[in-house]
Design a protein around this motif. Sequence first.
Motif, PDB file in Angstrom:
ATOM      1  N   THR A   2       8.520   2.168  -7.470  1.00 56.87           N
ATOM      2  CA  THR A   2       9.385   2.182  -6.289  1.00 56.87           C
ATOM      3  C   THR A   2      10.010   0.821  -6.053  1.00 56.87           C
ATOM      4  O   THR A   2      11.221   0.706  -5.827  1.00 56.87           O
ATOM      5  CB  THR A   2       8.592   2.614  -5.046  1.00 56.87           C
ATOM      6  N   ILE A   3       9.204  -0.225  -6.107  1.00 58.38           N
ATOM      7  CA  ILE A   3       9.724  -1.574  -5.852  1.00 58.38           C
ATOM      8  C   ILE A   3      10.668  -2.001  -6.975  1.00 58.38           C
ATOM      9  O   ILE A   3      11.734  -2.567  -6.720  1.00 58.38           O
ATOM     10  CB  ILE A   3       8.557  -2.567  -5.675  1.00 58.38           C
TER      11      ILE A   3
ATOM     12  N   MET B 197       0.837  -1.199   0.000  1.00 58.41           N
ATOM     13  CA  MET B 197       0.000   0.000   0.000  1.00 58.41           C
ATOM     14  C   MET B 197       0.872   1.248   0.000  1.00 58.41           C
ATOM     15  O   MET B 197       2.057   1.192   0.301  1.00 58.41           O
ATOM     16  CB  MET B 197      -0.897  -0.005   1.240  1.00 58.41           C
ATOM     17  N   VAL B 198       0.264   2.366  -0.346  1.00 62.38           N
ATOM     18  CA  VAL B 198       0.950   3.636  -0.194  1.00 62.38           C
ATOM     19  C   VAL B 198       0.860   4.022   1.272  1.00 62.38           C
ATOM     20  O   VAL B 198      -0.214   4.003   1.883  1.00 62.38           O
ATOM     21  CB  VAL B 198       0.327   4.718  -1.083  1.00 62.38           C
ATOM     22  N   LEU B 199       2.016   4.327   1.847  1.00 66.58           N
ATOM     23  CA  LEU B 199       2.128   4.643   3.266  1.00 66.58           C
ATOM     24  C   LEU B 199       2.328   6.148   3.451  1.00 66.58           C
ATOM     25  O   LEU B 199       3.241   6.733   2.878  1.00 66.58           O
ATOM     26  CB  LEU B 199       3.314   3.874   3.868  1.00 66.58           C
ATOM     27  N   PHE B 200       1.451   6.729   4.239  1.00 64.58           N
ATOM     28  CA  PHE B 200       1.598   8.126   4.628  1.00 64.58           C
ATOM     29  C   PHE B 200       1.982   8.150   6.103  1.00 64.58           C
ATOM     30  O   PHE B 200       1.191   7.766   6.972  1.00 64.58           O
ATOM     31  CB  PHE B 200       0.301   8.893   4.399  1.00 64.58           C
ATOM     32  N   GLN B 201       3.210   8.546   6.359  1.00 61.34           N
ATOM     33  CA  GLN B 201       3.741   8.540   7.726  1.00 61.34           C
ATOM     34  C   GLN B 201       4.208   9.937   8.104  1.00 61.34           C
ATOM     35  O   GLN B 201       5.114  10.500   7.477  1.00 61.34           O
ATOM     36  CB  GLN B 201       4.894   7.544   7.856  1.00 61.34           C
ATOM     37  N   ALA B 202       3.584  10.476   9.134  1.00 59.18           N
ATOM     38  CA  ALA B 202       3.971  11.806   9.592  1.00 59.18           C
ATOM     39  C   ALA B 202       5.367  11.776  10.191  1.00 59.18           C
ATOM     40  O   ALA B 202       5.782  10.791  10.791  1.00 59.18           O
ATOM     41  CB  ALA B 202       2.972  12.306  10.634  1.00 59.18           C
TER      42      ALA B 202
ATOM     43  N   ILE C   2      12.555  -6.253  -0.995  1.00 60.48           N
ATOM     44  CA  ILE C   2      13.548  -5.183  -1.051  1.00 60.48           C
ATOM     45  C   ILE C   2      14.731  -5.506  -0.151  1.00 60.48           C
ATOM     46  O   ILE C   2      15.896  -5.284  -0.512  1.00 60.48           O
ATOM     47  CB  ILE C   2      12.901  -3.839  -0.664  1.00 60.48           C
ATOM     48  N   GLY C   3      14.440  -6.047   1.037  1.00 60.27           N
ATOM     49  CA  GLY C   3      15.524  -6.443   1.936  1.00 60.27           C
ATOM     50  C   GLY C   3      16.448  -7.458   1.297  1.00 60.27           C
ATOM     51  O   GLY C   3      17.679  -7.349   1.405  1.00 60.27           O
TER      52      GLY C   3
ATOM     53  N   PHE D 102      -1.272   5.815  -7.428  1.00 62.93           N
ATOM     54  CA  PHE D 102      -0.656   5.128  -6.294  1.00 62.93           C
ATOM     55  C   PHE D 102      -0.123   3.756  -6.706  1.00 62.93           C
ATOM     56  O   PHE D 102       0.936   3.331  -6.264  1.00 62.93           O
ATOM     57  CB  PHE D 102      -1.664   4.988  -5.154  1.00 62.93           C
ATOM     58  N   GLY D 103      -0.875   3.052  -7.547  1.00 68.11           N
ATOM     59  CA  GLY D 103      -0.398   1.753  -8.022  1.00 68.11           C
ATOM     60  C   GLY D 103       0.876   1.894  -8.838  1.00 68.11           C
ATOM     61  O   GLY D 103       1.819   1.105  -8.691  1.00 68.11           O
ATOM     62  N   ARG D 104       0.923   2.916  -9.665  1.00 71.39           N
ATOM     63  CA  ARG D 104       2.127   3.134 -10.472  1.00 71.39           C
ATOM     64  C   ARG D 104       3.302   3.558  -9.595  1.00 71.39           C
ATOM     65  O   ARG D 104       4.448   3.178  -9.858  1.00 71.39           O
ATOM     66  CB  ARG D 104       1.840   4.170 -11.561  1.00 71.39           C
ATOM     67  N   PHE D 105       3.023   4.317  -8.560  1.00 66.10           N
ATOM     68  CA  PHE D 105       4.079   4.720  -7.623  1.00 66.10           C
ATOM     69  C   PHE D 105       4.679   3.488  -6.929  1.00 66.10           C
ATOM     70  O   PHE D 105       5.912   3.366  -6.819  1.00 66.10           O
ATOM     71  CB  PHE D 105       3.507   5.688  -6.589  1.00 66.10           C
TER      72      PHE D 105
END
Length: 322
Positions: free
Chosen positions: A71-72, A14-19, A44-45, A64-67
């Motif tokens: 990224t991966i 998922m797309v993660l939004f972290q403050a 990724i690890g 978001f899916g394309r992001f």
Amino acid sequence: MNNKLDVVTLGETMVLFQAEQMLPLEYINQFPKRIGGAESNVAIGLARLGHSVGWFSKLGDDPFGRFIYKTIRGEGVDTSTCLFTGDAPTGLLFKEQLSPEDVNVYYYRKGSSASLMEPIDLNEEYIANASILHITGITPALSETCYETVMKAIDIAKKNDRMIVFDPNIRYKLWKEERAKAVLTEIATQADVILPGLDEAQFITGESEVEEVAHALMGDDNKTIIVKLGSKGAYFHTKDEQGYVEGFPVRQVIDPVGAGDGFAAGIISGILRKEPLHQVVKRANAIGAMVVGTSGDVEGLPTFQAVEQFMNPGDGPRDVKR
């Protein structure tokens, strides 16, 4: 893709939004955009540790899916079998951190694109050509078709004599406990390596002590059971050897999320390198300790050289043969 991979994994990212501030979410106005997903974290690890790995999912045909896909893929993970759908959106999650140890995660994933995965989406040759299939207990909880997809992937791996590594990674909010226990037990009986936390192992087996839960999970088969014990390290159990491996001290916990995924990547990496099990678990413990010292799900995942230096700080920089 016909090239053989070391590992293939599948699941929802998922797309993660972290403050970046430690405040309740209602007081946060800006959220950096990242990604979060147990299986892609492991992928990724492993890529950073020098292995060839593929990750499969069904993403929303949206920004978001394309992001997530870019990224991966940008981390060196093969995403060639991923699918996009316009029938459902990519899932989202928000992470609220009130203190280093007090983290709340809010998921917006019901009816997401990944929940539409079904067995027909799998590329059998892709799984058959990998040395290891890595799965978690999250994916089968997303929907009935996701459960069927995981079981189909297991069937393909078993048919081709591939190793199956299973991290229960229980998400109690996703399903009823009775169903969770039945499915996780079903998968555990077919896995070759099982990586539960102690509480997860207790839930699945009904036992309480570390040695007892490991013995129960192994049953009559020749499995490898590695129980995560947090800061205390881990306990490993096979037919031929058992033992505890101490954890590494952590100067400051920044973000505990993702440590288990880093641990899993370390275990799989050590198995691929055919190292003694004690050494395998030791490096996995080190990676877990490194991950909790960094904010974000994947940002703290180290390269092989970095984790070696972390484990042996007096040795200084070294060239690493991959």
